[in-house]
Design a protein around this motif. Sequence first.
Motif, PDB file in Angstrom:
ATOM      1  N   LYS A 197      28.021  26.417  43.388  1.00 21.62           N
ATOM      2  CA  LYS A 197      27.279  26.436  42.120  1.00 21.62           C
ATOM      3  C   LYS A 197      27.421  27.738  41.332  1.00 21.62           C
ATOM      4  CE  LYS A 197      23.928  22.918  43.424  1.00 21.62           C
ATOM      5  NZ  LYS A 197      22.509  22.526  43.497  1.00 21.62           N
ATOM      6  N   ILE A 198      28.490  28.478  41.610  1.00 19.51           N
ATOM      7  CA  ILE A 198      28.774  29.674  40.812  1.00 19.51           C
ATOM      8  C   ILE A 198      29.926  29.349  39.867  1.00 19.51           C
ATOM      9  CG2 ILE A 198      29.564  32.075  40.799  1.00 19.51           C
ATOM     10  CD1 ILE A 198      26.821  31.866  41.884  1.00 19.51           C
ATOM     11  N   GLY A 199      29.635  29.379  38.558  1.00 15.84           N
ATOM     12  CA  GLY A 199      30.672  29.172  37.557  1.00 15.84           C
ATOM     13  C   GLY A 199      31.093  30.490  36.944  1.00 15.84           C
ATOM     14  N   SER A 200      32.001  30.409  35.979  1.00 14.84           N
ATOM     15  CA  SER A 200      32.562  31.633  35.389  1.00 14.84           C
ATOM     16  C   SER A 200      31.495  32.515  34.759  1.00 14.84           C
ATOM     17  CB  SER A 200      33.613  31.267  34.334  1.00 14.84           C
ATOM     18  OG  SER A 200      34.730  30.670  34.940  1.00 14.84           O
ATOM     19  N   LYS A 201      30.565  31.909  34.009  1.00 20.00           N
ATOM     20  CA  LYS A 201      29.562  32.726  33.303  1.00 20.00           C
ATOM     21  C   LYS A 201      28.741  33.571  34.269  1.00 20.00           C
ATOM     22  CE  LYS A 201      28.977  29.886  29.171  1.00 20.00           C
ATOM     23  NZ  LYS A 201      28.025  29.079  28.357  1.00 20.00           N
ATOM     24  N   LYS A 202      28.259  32.935  35.326  1.00 18.86           N
ATOM     25  CA  LYS A 202      27.421  33.667  36.290  1.00 18.86           C
ATOM     26  C   LYS A 202      28.253  34.696  37.061  1.00 18.86           C
ATOM     27  CE  LYS A 202      23.918  30.053  36.892  1.00 18.86           C
ATOM     28  NZ  LYS A 202      24.370  29.165  35.827  1.00 18.86           N
ATOM     29  N   ALA A 203      29.494  34.311  37.395  1.00 17.01           N
ATOM     30  CA  ALA A 203      30.358  35.238  38.123  1.00 17.01           C
ATOM     31  C   ALA A 203      30.650  36.473  37.279  1.00 17.01           C
ATOM     32  CB  ALA A 203      31.655  34.535  38.523  1.00 17.01           C
ATOM     33  N   LEU A 204      30.903  36.282  35.986  1.00 18.53           N
ATOM     34  CA  LEU A 204      31.229  37.412  35.117  1.00 18.53           C
ATOM     35  C   LEU A 204      30.031  38.349  34.959  1.00 18.53           C
ATOM     36  CD1 LEU A 204      33.368  35.635  32.366  1.00 18.53           C
ATOM     37  CD2 LEU A 204      34.164  37.172  34.158  1.00 18.53           C
ATOM     38  N   VAL A 205      28.827  37.784  34.924  1.00 14.67           N
ATOM     39  CA  VAL A 205      27.624  38.623  34.850  1.00 14.67           C
ATOM     40  C   VAL A 205      27.570  39.580  36.041  1.00 14.67           C
ATOM     41  CG1 VAL A 205      25.098  38.588  35.039  1.00 14.67           C
ATOM     42  CG2 VAL A 205      26.261  37.021  33.471  1.00 14.67           C
ATOM     43  N   MET A 206      27.856  39.041  37.256  1.00 18.73           N
ATOM     44  CA  MET A 206      27.803  39.859  38.476  1.00 18.73           C
ATOM     45  C   MET A 206      28.941  40.868  38.529  1.00 18.73           C
ATOM     46  SD  MET A 206      26.558  37.138  41.400  1.00 18.73           S
ATOM     47  CE  MET A 206      27.482  35.716  40.869  1.00 18.73           C
ATOM     48  N   LEU A 207      30.144  40.448  38.164  1.00 19.68           N
ATOM     49  CA  LEU A 207      31.296  41.345  38.264  1.00 19.68           C
ATOM     50  C   LEU A 207      31.248  42.444  37.207  1.00 19.68           C
ATOM     51  CD1 LEU A 207      34.143  38.772  39.032  1.00 19.68           C
ATOM     52  CD2 LEU A 207      33.069  40.385  40.619  1.00 19.68           C
ATOM     53  N   GLN A 208      30.746  42.120  36.035  1.00 18.20           N
ATOM     54  CA  GLN A 208      30.624  43.159  35.012  1.00 18.20           C
ATOM     55  C   GLN A 208      29.619  44.236  35.433  1.00 18.20           C
ATOM     56  OE1 GLN A 208      29.723  40.773  31.570  1.00 18.20           O
ATOM     57  NE2 GLN A 208      31.851  40.033  31.404  1.00 18.20           N
ATOM     58  N   LYS A 209      28.640  43.822  36.243  1.00 16.96           N
ATOM     59  CA  LYS A 209      27.632  44.768  36.712  1.00 16.96           C
ATOM     60  C   LYS A 209      28.095  45.510  37.962  1.00 16.96           C
ATOM     61  CE  LYS A 209      23.273  46.347  37.068  1.00 16.96           C
ATOM     62  NZ  LYS A 209      22.650  47.241  36.094  1.00 16.96           N
ATOM     63  N   TYR A 210      28.714  44.779  38.910  1.00 17.18           N
ATOM     64  CA  TYR A 210      29.009  45.378  40.225  1.00 17.18           C
ATOM     65  C   TYR A 210      30.509  45.443  40.559  1.00 17.18           C
ATOM     66  CZ  TYR A 210      24.008  44.586  40.699  1.00 17.18           C
ATOM     67  OH  TYR A 210      22.647  44.584  40.502  1.00 17.18           O
ATOM     68  N   LYS A 211      31.382  45.148  39.607  1.00 13.22           N
ATOM     69  CA  LYS A 211      32.837  45.382  39.679  1.00 13.22           C
ATOM     70  C   LYS A 211      33.601  44.415  40.573  1.00 13.22           C
ATOM     71  CE  LYS A 211      32.044  48.933  37.095  1.00 13.22           C
ATOM     72  NZ  LYS A 211      32.178  48.740  35.624  1.00 13.22           N
ATOM     73  N   ASN A 212      33.172  44.219  41.825  1.00 17.34           N
ATOM     74  CA  ASN A 212      33.947  43.404  42.763  1.00 17.34           C
ATOM     75  C   ASN A 212      33.019  42.746  43.783  1.00 17.34           C
ATOM     76  OD1 ASN A 212      33.298  45.506  44.568  1.00 17.34           O
ATOM     77  ND2 ASN A 212      35.194  46.596  44.032  1.00 17.34           N
ATOM     78  N   LEU A 213      33.615  42.002  44.726  1.00 22.13           N
ATOM     79  CA  LEU A 213      32.793  41.307  45.726  1.00 22.13           C
ATOM     80  C   LEU A 213      31.977  42.279  46.564  1.00 22.13           C
ATOM     81  CD1 LEU A 213      34.952  38.383  47.200  1.00 22.13           C
ATOM     82  CD2 LEU A 213      33.099  38.261  45.552  1.00 22.13           C
ATOM     83  N   GLU A 214      32.600  43.388  46.954  1.00 27.26           N
ATOM     84  CA  GLU A 214      31.868  44.372  47.758  1.00 27.26           C
ATOM     85  C   GLU A 214      30.625  44.842  47.006  1.00 27.26           C
ATOM     86  OE1 GLU A 214      35.909  44.242  49.441  1.00 27.26           O
ATOM     87  OE2 GLU A 214      35.107  44.360  47.413  1.00 27.26           O
ATOM     88  N   GLY A 215      30.787  45.101  45.703  1.00 23.44           N
ATOM     89  CA  GLY A 215      29.665  45.544  44.892  1.00 23.44           C
ATOM     90  C   GLY A 215      28.572  44.488  44.798  1.00 23.44           C
ATOM     91  N   VAL A 216      29.009  43.227  44.651  1.00 25.36           N
ATOM     92  CA  VAL A 216      28.040  42.123  44.569  1.00 25.36           C
ATOM     93  C   VAL A 216      27.220  42.038  45.849  1.00 25.36           C
ATOM     94  CG1 VAL A 216      27.791  39.613  44.464  1.00 25.36           C
ATOM     95  CG2 VAL A 216      29.358  40.783  42.886  1.00 25.36           C
ATOM     96  N   TYR A 217      27.923  42.083  47.005  1.00 25.81           N
ATOM     97  CA  TYR A 217      27.205  41.914  48.278  1.00 25.81           C
ATOM     98  C   TYR A 217      26.436  43.180  48.681  1.00 25.81           C
ATOM     99  CZ  TYR A 217      28.917  37.237  49.019  1.00 25.81           C
ATOM    100  OH  TYR A 217      29.119  35.898  48.891  1.00 25.81           O
ATOM    101  N   ASN A 218      26.852  44.329  48.171  1.00 20.75           N
ATOM    102  CA  ASN A 218      26.080  45.560  48.436  1.00 20.75           C
ATOM    103  C   ASN A 218      24.778  45.584  47.651  1.00 20.75           C
ATOM    104  OD1 ASN A 218      27.932  46.559  50.249  1.00 20.75           O
ATOM    105  ND2 ASN A 218      29.044  47.781  48.721  1.00 20.75           N
ATOM    106  N   HIS A 219      24.681  44.743  46.620  1.00 15.10           N
ATOM    107  CA  HIS A 219      23.475  44.709  45.781  1.00 15.10           C
ATOM    108  C   HIS A 219      22.861  43.307  45.785  1.00 15.10           C
ATOM    109  CE1 HIS A 219      25.750  48.205  44.270  1.00 15.10           C
ATOM    110  NE2 HIS A 219      24.553  48.724  43.967  1.00 15.10           N
ATOM    111  N   ILE A 220      22.968  42.643  46.922  1.00 13.68           N
ATOM    112  CA  ILE A 220      22.497  41.264  47.023  1.00 13.68           C
ATOM    113  C   ILE A 220      21.019  41.133  46.662  1.00 13.68           C
ATOM    114  CG2 ILE A 220      21.879  41.348  49.495  1.00 13.68           C
ATOM    115  CD1 ILE A 220      23.845  38.460  47.996  1.00 13.68           C
ATOM    116  N   ASP A 221      20.242  42.160  46.975  1.00 10.31           N
ATOM    117  CA  ASP A 221      18.795  42.088  46.721  1.00 10.31           C
ATOM    118  C   ASP A 221      18.457  42.204  45.236  1.00 10.31           C
ATOM    119  OD1 ASP A 221      18.353  41.839  49.417  1.00 10.31           O
ATOM    120  OD2 ASP A 221      18.056  44.003  49.740  1.00 10.31           O
TER     121      ASP A 221
END
Length: 903
Positions: A197-221
């Motif tokens: 249930k992750i589409g492009s819009k939601k993915a781009l919001v996370m990547l623009q904020k946290y750069k990459n997957l590591e950043g996303v999972y480091n800020h999961i909270d």
Amino acid sequence: MKRAVLLDVSAIMYRAFFAHMNFKTKNEPTGAVFGFTNTLLSIIDEFSPDYIGAAFDVKRSTLKRSEKYKDYKSARKPIPEDLVTQIPRIEDLLDCFGIEKFKIDGHEADDVIGALAKKLSADNIEVYIITGDKDLSQLVDDNINIALLGKGEGKERFKILRTEEDVVEQLGVKPNDIPDLFGLIGDASDGIPGVRKIGSKKALVMLQKYKNLEGVYNHIDELSDLPGIGKGLVKNIEEDKDLAFLSRDLATIDLEIPVDYDPHKLQHGIEKNRLYNLFKNLEFKALIKKLNLKEQEPEKEALEEHKKNSSKENKQMSLFGGKVSEEIVVERENKIITTEDMFEDMLKKAKSEKIAAILYGDCGISVTLKSGNYYMPLSHDYIGSENNSIELLKKFLSADIEFISYKFKDILNEGYEIKNIHFDVMIAYFLLTAQTKESIEVVLHNETGDDFPLYKDIFGKEDPSKLPVEEYGEFMMKRSESLYDIYKDLKNRIELEDMHDLFYNVEMKLILILSKMEQEGIAIDPEYFREFSLELSDKLQELKKNIFKISEEEFNLNSPKQLAEILFMKLNIEPVSKTKTGFSTNVDVLETLRDRGEKIAEYILDYRKLTKLQSTYVDALPKLADERNRLHTTFNQTGAATGRLSSSNPNLQNIPVKSDEGIKIRRGFISDKGNTLLAIDYSQIELRVLAELSKDETLIKAYSDGLDLHDLTAKKIFDIDTDVTRSQRTMAKIVNFSIIYGKTPFGLSKELGISQKDAKEYIKRYFEQYPRVKELEEKIIKNAEETGYVKTYFGRKRSVDGISSKNGNIKKQADRMAVNTVIQGTAADILKKVMIEIDKKIKDKNDIKMNLQVHDELIFEVKDESVEKYADLIKNIMENSIKFKNVKLEANVAQGKNWAEAK
């Protein structure tokens, strides 16, 4: 700076295949090779590469990615059979161009392209990757560009991604971040799972904020604080962490694969003699001419030399931009006619050359002679006045010149008379390919290999009259020039295919007749249709009331979702079939429910039927009538591959014939005061054609003895000696026509409402009673398997796709199409021939007009006092102008003040 092009072969060949699916010789499909060649020529012309490499995919089962994730690309459909057979030809084509091929076990073409591109870039060579795959955008750097096939704007063939900014605009992330994007969103086409249930819009919001997957999972909270990222999605992200990193890995192009890199091997040059032989085998005559290929050319000649010998100013001599005809070796000058003197000069040249290609447009007409191109504006005050331009055009069209055009009927319907309608390219192409409704741009591209963008792709929604005359004129002249240049080749092919008579004496003669019919039209009674619409509205309201009474609530009857909820959840009716989105409520399902005794299904079917009748005919037809309340349908000569005429705007051939409502619609078609509608149709023409072609003795005897064939068939398949009941005759009639259309036991069982076992038995008994029919079908299918096409009694040809397919369903469908084309196509040719004979007798008469053709029926409007005279004349023509050896054609005559009375 040197330049290299890397070809994503799969992307190019798939696109080419689907764009030219019906291209084939009698031995093999050729569309993918043809399209691939044109794309390759465009690429070379566009990029002028010093180096070219072509990367191929390998079997999915051998991929290293499949070892990491077993479902990788597992959902992809197998390569179509007709494409598989063309891959060796595409490999041959690349060899002819001296293009190095790359295929590495375990690795996809993307990896091969990536590894090659990085090595070329490191050597300071500019790289263009030709692909349709945006994933490859992760390779973009200072030297590597992505050229997306078919994505260019306006006249551009490719959309070029050159910079990080271009990639961000296309995908929302920088090149290096593309694998992270796919790690989150996955890629359904490649079987990359991503996070649920992750589409492009939601993915781009996370990547623009946290750069990459590591950043996303480091800020999961913190994710739930971002817009659109709720706690449910955060839970998915947590649970699918392993899938996210696996997906990123699968989406990352492997740049370290072992690839044999040597720029010298990527140099290329054409082996012209080898290419000529390939094109000759594939019957690519236009490409042979375009590239000026001949037998026994020097074995190898560098591509660059050809390009040096040509120039942008002299494209007739250019290897990649040349015209088709070998005779044309000088560039034609384009001229806009602005004075009467210029017009007279053009007319003089045209009379001298005796032949001209013309194309009528919204604002003017383009003319191509052997010596030059001309555009004559009609909607601008160029030649004195618009009226003066029109008079000059009439003068031109009445001259002793053989005219070539595309769809002459468009010019005739504007009220112009043409003295010599010589060659319609649209109809010639249709006869040679059986391709229906192809635009002029498609035909010219397929015949020349050049690109012809649509008007909207160049000018958008701009009104042609608002464009500079020079721009619109150039657009038109390019097309008329190509019509001129392909004319002789098409003409020769018509002769070689033995369709001279069909083309010149049937199809070309029919153009004038259809134009007259379209301009004449047929009268309707708008008041009758208004009252009929009110009647239908009352019936629809009653049906809605009955439906809502059963459902005990009102709902949107046009919503499949709401209907499914009412039927299968609220009313707890047992479902019939399920789709991806829920329970189906299509016609088949509702008919099954009706047959089970569900009254609501019967009401819904009636509601849908009456709604369609009201919107498609009863309300729509009066809006399409002219100020005299006459409808002017368009008859399409190239609308059906069997050769049948089709009708559009409005379609008057699809009005239901069996229902009471269909009869009521016909009642609204009327004759003018003092006139009568005369309708004459053939009696069982397709069954008579079947009898003639099969030479089945029982069928022939039945017609010669004047027996009711449906009655006879009923006695044979039901094994009865007594009188046949009405229902038995109806069933036998369906069986008779089912044989022509190749209906399966399953299809017949559905139509007759019987078991498949009984339907199979009826078909078996039919062929036992008419054994030569089975022999005819087998003969038609065998010939189609051997040649790839079928022919009607009068020589019309149609290629049969899938006739040699190993897929059982495709093969059966092709078999049915082969048999149906021969029988229905022969009947269609008969109708066209008799229309021409009838026109010869009535074209100068003032008391009769031919108005409509509906398959095997012709409708005329006749002065009351002349009805009997013309009824006898036309019946005689229809029955005796075409003489079969074994069966006599018969026609039925009816008349009335409206079409229903004349049925």
